[in-house]
Design an enzyme around this catalytic site. Structure first.
Site, PDB file in Angstrom:
ATOM      1  N   CYS A 216       0.802  -1.114   0.151  1.00 54.53           N
ATOM      2  CA  CYS A 216      -0.261  -0.042  -0.153  1.00 54.53           C
ATOM      3  C   CYS A 216       0.692   1.226  -0.044  1.00 54.53           C
ATOM      4  O   CYS A 216       0.431   2.454  -0.407  1.00 54.53           O
ATOM      5  CB  CYS A 216      -0.960  -0.007   1.183  1.00 54.53           C
ATOM      6  SG  CYS A 216       0.036   0.361   2.682  1.00 54.53           S
TER       7      CYS A 216
ATOM      8  N   CYS B 270      -6.156 -13.599   2.083  1.00 54.26           N
ATOM      9  CA  CYS B 270      -6.349 -14.890   1.667  1.00 54.26           C
ATOM     10  C   CYS B 270      -6.852 -15.787   2.623  1.00 54.26           C
ATOM     11  O   CYS B 270      -7.806 -16.681   2.487  1.00 54.26           O
ATOM     12  CB  CYS B 270      -5.122 -15.607   1.015  1.00 54.26           C
ATOM     13  SG  CYS B 270      -4.543 -14.703  -0.441  1.00 54.26           S
TER      14      CYS B 270
ATOM     15  N   ASN C 238       8.288   9.753  10.948  1.00 55.23           N
ATOM     16  CA  ASN C 238       7.778  10.209   9.692  1.00 55.23           C
ATOM     17  C   ASN C 238       6.131   9.488   9.246  1.00 55.23           C
ATOM     18  O   ASN C 238       5.927   9.379   8.131  1.00 55.23           O
ATOM     19  CB  ASN C 238       8.574   9.497   8.307  1.00 55.23           C
ATOM     20  CG  ASN C 238       8.455   9.870   7.464  1.00 55.23           C
ATOM     21  OD1 ASN C 238       8.457  11.209   7.194  1.00 55.23           O
ATOM     22  ND2 ASN C 238       8.665   9.303   6.158  1.00 55.23           N
ATOM     23  N   THR C 239       5.572   9.050  10.215  1.00 56.10           N
ATOM     24  CA  THR C 239       4.184   8.354   9.715  1.00 56.10           C
ATOM     25  C   THR C 239       3.253   9.613   9.509  1.00 56.10           C
ATOM     26  O   THR C 239       2.155   9.334   8.965  1.00 56.10           O
ATOM     27  CB  THR C 239       3.597   7.835  11.080  1.00 56.10           C
ATOM     28  OG1 THR C 239       3.192   8.743  12.232  1.00 56.10           O
ATOM     29  CG2 THR C 239       4.639   6.553  11.380  1.00 56.10           C
TER      30      THR C 239
ATOM     31  N   GLU D  18     -14.744 -20.536  -4.133  1.00 59.17           N
ATOM     32  CA  GLU D  18     -15.565 -19.431  -4.011  1.00 59.17           C
ATOM     33  C   GLU D  18     -16.561 -19.371  -2.896  1.00 59.17           C
ATOM     34  O   GLU D  18     -17.236 -18.700  -2.347  1.00 59.17           O
ATOM     35  CB  GLU D  18     -16.385 -19.098  -5.029  1.00 59.17           C
ATOM     36  CG  GLU D  18     -15.489 -18.768  -6.567  1.00 59.17           C
ATOM     37  CD  GLU D  18     -16.050 -18.610  -7.708  1.00 59.17           C
ATOM     38  OE1 GLU D  18     -16.365 -17.544  -8.245  1.00 59.17           O
ATOM     39  OE2 GLU D  18     -16.392 -19.839  -8.411  1.00 59.17           O
TER      40      GLU D  18
END
Ligand SMILES: Cc1cc2nc3c(=O)[nH]c(=O)nc-3n(C[C@H](O)[C@H](O)[C@H](O)COP(=O)(O)OP(=O)(O)OC[C@H]3O[C@@H](n4cnc5c(N)ncnc54)[C@H](O)[C@@H]3O)c2cc1C
Ligand code: FES
Ligand code: FES
Length: 1365
Positions: free
Chosen positions: A76, A183, A299-300, A1296
């Site tokens: 991400c 998953c 640094n977030t 599925e």
């Protein structure tokens, strides 16, 4: 200045932008060398010296591109998924302690790493050296499927174990707060890590005395046959943990840490200078010199601004080495905490001091701890600093309201001196005189002790309990006159309401002097709602919910204080009523417990035959060691270029001009590619690769910039200028119906006589339901790497796809060459779920056209936000029903209309609406039924295939009106389900034969296994006792049809080679995306050839070895490819038979040598023509699907009526998997799909602006289930003694079906909401739309608080988001 700025000369533009420096200092800087200091750190024990470290470089890309360590994954880029987790170790010279912590490498500038040791997954263990027990156990316990999240999971656990060799279960689950897996459903990961737990290594299922990991046999009450087996892995096989094998902290770094403490470090990049001072005086000088420079600690916050908003800082100051900022001291007034302490350190400090201090002094600390437990994930908590949190003061930051109500004090310092200011509402609102001055910094924070008559509470409600920013949070504090309940001081702050944290200051003032009673509460609610207003168009939406939370939290606070008063002065203040006691407390999930039961193989089966056994995923160990190669991990090749796309910002517009001149001037940009550059067909049959003349949705690709680096390509994208002329868009299903905007014809099936059916009904109901879409959120974003071979127009296309043959076909058409010139390769895919069926073809065409134009290799990997913007997802759904039924619950007629929002191109939407229509009956025999369906054409990104393919929407729709029938008849929903369920041999509405015997078996088994009726009684009992919390339980049956409704989609081929050393290479057309297809195929080959599994290898799926393969989808990948592999192996075995018969005692290798000597071919192709399937839409009849899977799930939940939060208590699934080729793989599919279904139905919400722009583009705004969302007890049981004669080894496709069963949680919540409404006197039917988010649950639990809030009349304002379903 002396030692301060040893060699700092920021670039001239930097000085210009940051304001004038004092003359003397400036002279000093100019005199210094322009050279950077050497950045020194270690990675996996290897020393790295960067002489020109770029402050803008982040560790993740440095590891991948710089050090070629590709095990750390990009999921991400914004700290939200944990795929990039590494462990950072530092040495603290004063305390002489080594600290280890997990960190998101996607947010870590490399300059922050000076003197640190980084451990990546490759450093933990590898197949070449030693696989670490964490990696080994994760693989053996089936904790990886696609494997893309796995390195991050390993690293989070590794960091925990380095700090806590004997972790508690609470620590283990907390360590995984920041790691997402799409998953597995997390259960196997938790089970793996339980084996490291100090407290109890066994996962005793409460009450049953069984362990999910033990091998005891568990017998089914209803079936005979082979024994049942419980658990999927064996603890005894695990290697013990050996701490002596771990990397030691490099002694050189300890020495450096001591020596370099006194030296300022400066790193110059092209655009940014990074300065790391060593003492406070230097820091203050620097801050005076560069007042606009941020102090970057974690640094977030700054990192996100730089990434998401393109903010650029010419100078960055890194104050972490300054001891004053790490101070921790216990003073007379409270705790003083250095501003650079991390939030994880703050938590640990508070956890240590709270038990040591008198309870009355720790109320603020405990409120902070409560927030810290759910704030972000452990990686962010370890990076983020207290000072950074306070100064960045996001509106939803959770600690600030608590610190403010607790009267915390900030100690500030600047070159001009020190001072103290209160951390209060005015500071948080950023009011000039209450704020820091530009040259000031926070040195430390005083968090005061609470007083005896103080009461402090903290609240937060997020879309997901953990690792999600709050929707609304709050800190509340009241101080009473000693020994009374008269308010002396009151302080209430809320986050998530406006752009900053807001205070109900005036309301609080008005309440001073009042007694703490119901009248006060009533007035407080009115005052707060009057003072804190929220515009109906407020960004973030959820306006009524947010307003409700203001008063719901207030009510909770009121009760918590009453409870506290009673505990302090029991004689004076009465006990809290039973009714109100239930409002207290928030949910805290226990560590999940799993149980998996399946039938063992026949005892006579040879031990070497792996079919039917829970064999580990073929790539499991490589996933866990980071050695598994995904598309973007393929090593760089000579001359490769990077591609970035320009997408449309308009939903519907004409393209007037495209001006690329500025983009071409960007250094490194090589070319810009548009539709004009496509030599052949521009895209697929229904979707353009490059938009031509017109754009039809936001996010459509218009052109592509190719450059020498990914950063330069992005810079080029920014410079492309496109002029548009807007056209009218159609966005919602409602709009589409109004404009008659559809793809294809209406799909319809009808059985019985609908009019007669309604005539025979006692009652008829009509209603509607809206079901939102879903993002695939595969952890690996789309990726393609195209390499021209340089002769005969040949091109290699490495692509993350489910359909390599389509990629080949359309790349060939785009380049106007024959398909034989295009070689597509897919080694593995990092999750797909249907999202990589059609869309990768477009990306491959985009890249191939660029490669063709430039003659150079092209790498194109989408960032998470681009992937979510461009690709579409599951279809939003709108359904209308008219249902007739008798008073005893028999459904006599159903007239159904279904609509899906297809988006802007056809894609698979026609097929999806066909499946919606064909599958609407779910598990029910509906004698008179009419189902009609339309795919709506709109100007949204084109929706596509998604696990379940229409059934999850159709099934939920049906189950919703079943519940409504139950409500109207007064019968329980399970009775309506039972009465109307298919039984025995039947015909579907489209006249396909269906034997429902196993459906009924699953139902009975699930009823029994879940102890449904006794638990239902317990739920009812609980609900009688608890007014503000309710439980619900639901049991849902499922008939899932597997495969496609045409024979040709079921064909498959395989190619099997035996080499002269006896080793076997299996290739087939199926693609591995985590579902374990290759593992199963190797099992098939092993059985058929009668060779051990270790002899059989799979390399990659490629259009070179198996041509024209069908897409891997529809749950039949293993079925059909299995048949093809079986066929190839049987051909080979037949060829070998004469040789074997001649030498029956010989070894496999002897037979192969002999076969070669006799010139017997050792290579064979296998083929399967496919299951028969057809559907005739003219007659509405056909054999639409090859077979059906049955399953039943029972789920129990608890909801918090005041916040809408819910907790999944227990789920039991019984699935008719028939003879499972690999129970570990199949149960993994069931569990993973189920949790994805829980996400679909309860939390995943896609938001669009009224202009058709998608807001939800990353894990920050779109919440998939995390560890905290899985049922505390999660049991899967495969129905024994069931056979499916048409499939290989009598198995069934499991990919599925489990997803739909996630709706058992939806209906359990519905059940709980129904109990709430009934108790509040809200009788009658109601409909709940999907997903049942915290917002929807809260608003459905109508009460006097929801009545109290202001409501805005629709149409009188412009909403922030629109409903597209
Ligand atoms: C994925 C993710 C999830 C998150 N989830 C949550 C959540 O659930 N709840 C929540 O409350 N927060 C959450 N946050 C926000 C997080 O709390 C803040 O980003 C963090 O606390 C900022 O600290 P930092 O050290 O990283 O700040 P940095 O980014 O390093 O700095 C932020 C700002 O603070 C200033 N600053 C830092 N230290 C000082 C100082 N000593 N004196 C003066 N100025 C200073 C800097 O100049 C800069 O302007 C999340 C963030 C991320 C990335
Ligand atoms: S890639 Fe770093 S957290 Fe997602
Ligand atoms: S295995 Fe976790 S994302 Fe695929």
């Amino acid at each position: 200045m002396g030692a301060v700025l040893r060699c700092a000369e920021p670039p001239a533009h930097a000085l210009h932008q940051t304001g004038a420096a004092p003359a003397a200092l400036l002279c000093h800087i100019m005199a210094c060398s322009t050279q950077s200091d050497a950045l020194v750190f270690f990675v996996n024990g290897r020393k790295i010296i960067e002489r020109n470290a770029n402050p803008e470089k982040l560790l993740l890309s440095y590891l991948g591109k710089g050090l070629r360590l590709s095990g750390t994954k990009y999921g991400c880029g914004i700290g939200g998924c944990g795929a990039c987790t590494v462990m950072i170790s530092t040495y603290e010279p004063t305390s002489k302690k080594i600290m280890h912590y997990p960190a998101n490498s996607c947010l870590l500038p490399i300059c922050l790493l000076h003197n640190s040791a980084v451990t990546t997954v490759e450093g933990v263990g590898s197949t070449k050296t030693r696989v670490h027990p964490i990696q080994e156990r994760l693989a053996k316990c089936h904790g990886s499927q696609c494997g893309f999240c796995t390195p991050g999971m390993v690293m989070s656990m590794y960091a925990l174990l380095r700090n806590h060799p004997d972790p508690s279960m609470e620590q283990i689950t907390a360590a995984l707060d920041g790691n997402l897996c799409r998953c597995t459903g997390y259960r196997p990961i938790i089970d793996t890590y339980k084996s490291f737990a100090g407290e109890t290594a066994c996962c005793q299922l409460r009450g049953t005395g069984q362990c999910c990991l033990d091998k005891e046999d568990v017998y089914s009450s209803s079936d005979k046959g082979n024994q049942m087996h419980s658990g999927l892995c064996n603890l005894e096989e695990f290697q013990p943990v050996d701490p002596t094998q771990e990397f030691i902290f490099p002694p050189e770094l300890m020495r450096m840490a001591q020596e370099q403490q006194k030296r300022t470090l400066v790193f110059h990049g092209e655009r940014t200078t990074w300065i790391s001072p060593t003492n406070l005086r230097e820091l203050l000088e620097l801050k005076a010199m560069y007042p606009k420079a941020p102090l970057v600690v974690g640094n977030t916050s700054v990192g996100l601004e730089m990434k998401l908003d393109g903010v650029h800082h010419p100078v960055i100051i890194h104050p972490t080495r300054i001891p004053d900022l790490h101070v921790v001291s216990n003073t007379n007034n409270g705790l003083v905490i250095g501003a650079a302490c991390s939030l994880a350190q703050l938590r640990d400090i508070l956890m240590k001091v709270v038990p040591e201090l008198p309870e009355e002094k720790t109320k603020i600390f405990r409120a902070l701890l409560q927030q810290l437990k759910t704030l972000a994930g452990e990686q962010i908590r370890s990076l983020a600093s207290l000072g950074g949190h306070i100064v960045s003061r996001g509106s939803t930051w959770d600690l600030n309201p608590v610190l403010a109500v607790g009267n915390s004090v900030l100690s500030l310092a600047s070159k001009d001196g020190t001072r103290q200011i209160p951390l209060n509402d005015q500071f948080l609102a950023g009011y000039g005189n209450a704020d820091l001055k530009p040259k000031e910094i926070i040195v430390s924070v005083l968090i005061p002790y609470s007083k005896k008559d103080d009461f402090v509470s903290a609240f937060r409600q997020a879309e997901r309990r953990k690792n999600a920013a709050s929707v609304v949070n709050s800190g509340m504090r009241v101080l009473f006159k000693p020994n009374t309940d008269i308010i002396m001081d009151l302080n209430i702050l809320y986050g998530g309401i406006g752009p900053t944290t807001v205070s109900a200051r005036k309301s609080c003032q008005r309440l001073i002097g009042r007694q703490w009673n119901e009248q006060m509460l009533d007035e407080a609610c009115k005052l707060v709602l009057g003072e804190i207003s929220l515009s109906p168009s407020a960004p973030g939406g959820k306006v009524e919910y947010r307003r409700t939370l203001l008063v719901s939290f207030l009510f909770k606070f009121y009760l918590e204080v009453l409870y506290g008063l009673n505990k302090m002065y029991p004689a004076k203040y009465p006990d809290l009523s039973k009714k109100n006691l239930s409002a207290l407390g928030s949910f805290h999930s226990e560590a999940p417990q799993g149980m998996q039961t399946y039938q063992d193989v026949d005892p006579a089966q040879p031990p070497q035959d792996p079919v039917g056994r829970p064999i580990m995923h073929q790539s499991g160990v490589k996933h866990a060691t980071g050695e598994a190669v995904y598309c973007n991990d393929i090593r760089a090749v000579d001359e490769e270029l990077f591609l970035a796309v320009v997408t449309s910002p308009r939903a519907h517009a004409k393209i007037v001009t495209i001006d690329v001149s500025e983009a071409l001037n960007v250094p490194g940009v090589v070319d810009v590619v548009t539709a004009e550059d496509v030599p052949g067909k521009n895209g697929t049959d229904n979707e353009q690769a490059y938009a031509k003349d017109e754009v039809i949705c936001v996010g459509q690709i218009v052109c592509a910039v190719v450059a020498e680096s990914a950063v330069q390509a992005k810079q080029g994208v920014e410079k492309v200028k496109i002029e548009y002329e807007d056209l009218e868009p159609v966005l919602t299903i409602e709009d589409a119906i109004k404009h008659n905007s559809y793809f294809g014809e209406e799909k319809k099936i009808e059985q019985g006589n609908i009019e007669e059916g309604f005539k025979s009904a006692d009652e008829i109901i009509e209603g509607e339901i809206h079901i939102g879409g879903q993002e695939h959120f595969y952890l690996e974003t789309n990726s393609v790497f195209v390499v021209p071979r340089g002769e005969d127009n040949e091109m290699d296309v490495h692509v993350s796809t489910q359909d390599a043959a389509s990629v080949q076909e359309f790349v060939a058409l785009a380049l106007d060459v024959q398909s034989s010139k295009i070689m597509c390769h897919t080694k593995r895919v990092g999750g797909a779920f249907g999202g990589k069926v059609t869309k990768p073809t477009i990306f491959a065409v985009v890249a191939a056209v660029a490669a063709n134009k430039t003659g150079r290799p092209i790498r194109f990997t989408l960032e998470r936000d681009e992937d979510m913007l461009i690709t579409g997802g599951r279809h939003p759904f709108f359904g209308k029903y008219k249902v007739g039924f008798t008073n005893d619950g028999r459904i006599t007629a159903a007239d159904i209309e279904s609509y899906i929002n297809a988006g802007c191109t056809l894609d698979e939407s026609e097929l999806v609406i066909e499946y919606v229509v064909l599958k609407t009956d779910n598990a029910y025999k509906l004698p008179n039924l009419r189902v009609r369906g339309r795919a709506c054409k709109t100007n949204l990104p084109s929706n596509t295939a998604f696990r379940g393919f229409g059934f999850p929407q159709a099934g939920l729709f049906t189950e919703s009106w079943i519940v409504t029938v139950a409500t109207r008849t007064g019968l329980p929903p399970e009775k309506i389900r039972e009465i109307n369920m298919y039984k025995g041999v039947n015909l579907t509405p489209f006249k396909e034969e269906l034997d429902a015997t196993n459906l009924v078996k699953c139902w009975k088994e699930c009823m029994e296994k879940s102890e449904y009726y006794s638990r239902k009684t317990a739920v009812e009992e609980f609900n009688k006792q608890n007014y503000w919390k309710k439980k619900g339980i639901a049991i849902i049956p499922m008939k899932f049809s597997v495969g496609f409704n045409a024979t040709r989609y079921h064909q498959a081929a395989a190619l099997v080679h035996i080499y002269t050393d006896g080793s076997v290479l299996v290739t087939h057309g199926g693609i591995e995306m985590g579902q374990g297809i290759h593992t199963k195929m190797l099992q098939v080959a092993s059985r058929e050839l009668k060779v051990p599994l270790s002899y059989v290898h799979f390399c990659e799926t490629s259009t070179i070895t198996v041509p024209n393969a069908i897409v891997t989808a529809g749950s039949i990948g293993s079925d059909v490819n299995g048949k093809a592999v079986q066929n190839a192996c049987q051909i080979l075995r037949k060829r070998l038979e004469p040789i074997i018969n001649k030498n029956p005692e010989g070894k496999w290798e002897d037979w192969i040598t002999e076969a070669y000597d006799q010139s017997v071919s050792l290579s064979a192709t296998g083929y399967f023509r496919g299951y028969m399937a057809n559907m005739n839409w003219d007659t509405g009849e056909g054999q639409a699907f090859p077979y059906f899977v049955f399953g039943v799930a029972c789920s129990e939940v608890e909801i918090d009526c005041l916040t809408g939060d819910h907790k999944n208590i227990r789920t039991d699934i019984v699935m008719d998997a028939c003879f499972s080729i690999n129970p570990a793989v199949d149960i993994g599919q069931i569990e993973g799909a189920f949790v994805q279904g829980v996400g679909l139905y309860t939390m995943e919400e896609i938001k669009f602006s009224p202009e058709g722009e998608q807001y939800t583009l990353g894990p920050d705004t779109y919440k998939i289930p995390a560890v905290c969302d899985i049922p505390e007890q999660f049991r899967v049981y495969l129905l024994p003694n069931s056979r499916n004669p048409i499939a290989i080894y009598s198995s069934k496709g499991m990919g599925e079906a489990g997803l739909f069963l996630g709706c058992s949680v939806f209906f359990a919540i519905w059940d709980a909401v129904a109990a709430v409404r009934k108790e509040r006197g809200l009788t009658g039917t109601f409909i709940l739309n999907s997903p049942l988010t915290v917002e929807r649950i809260r608003m459905a639990c109508a009460d006097n608080f929801t009545d109290m809030i202001p409501k805005d009349k629709p149409g009188t304002y412009k909403p922030w988001a629109i409903d597209i379903a």
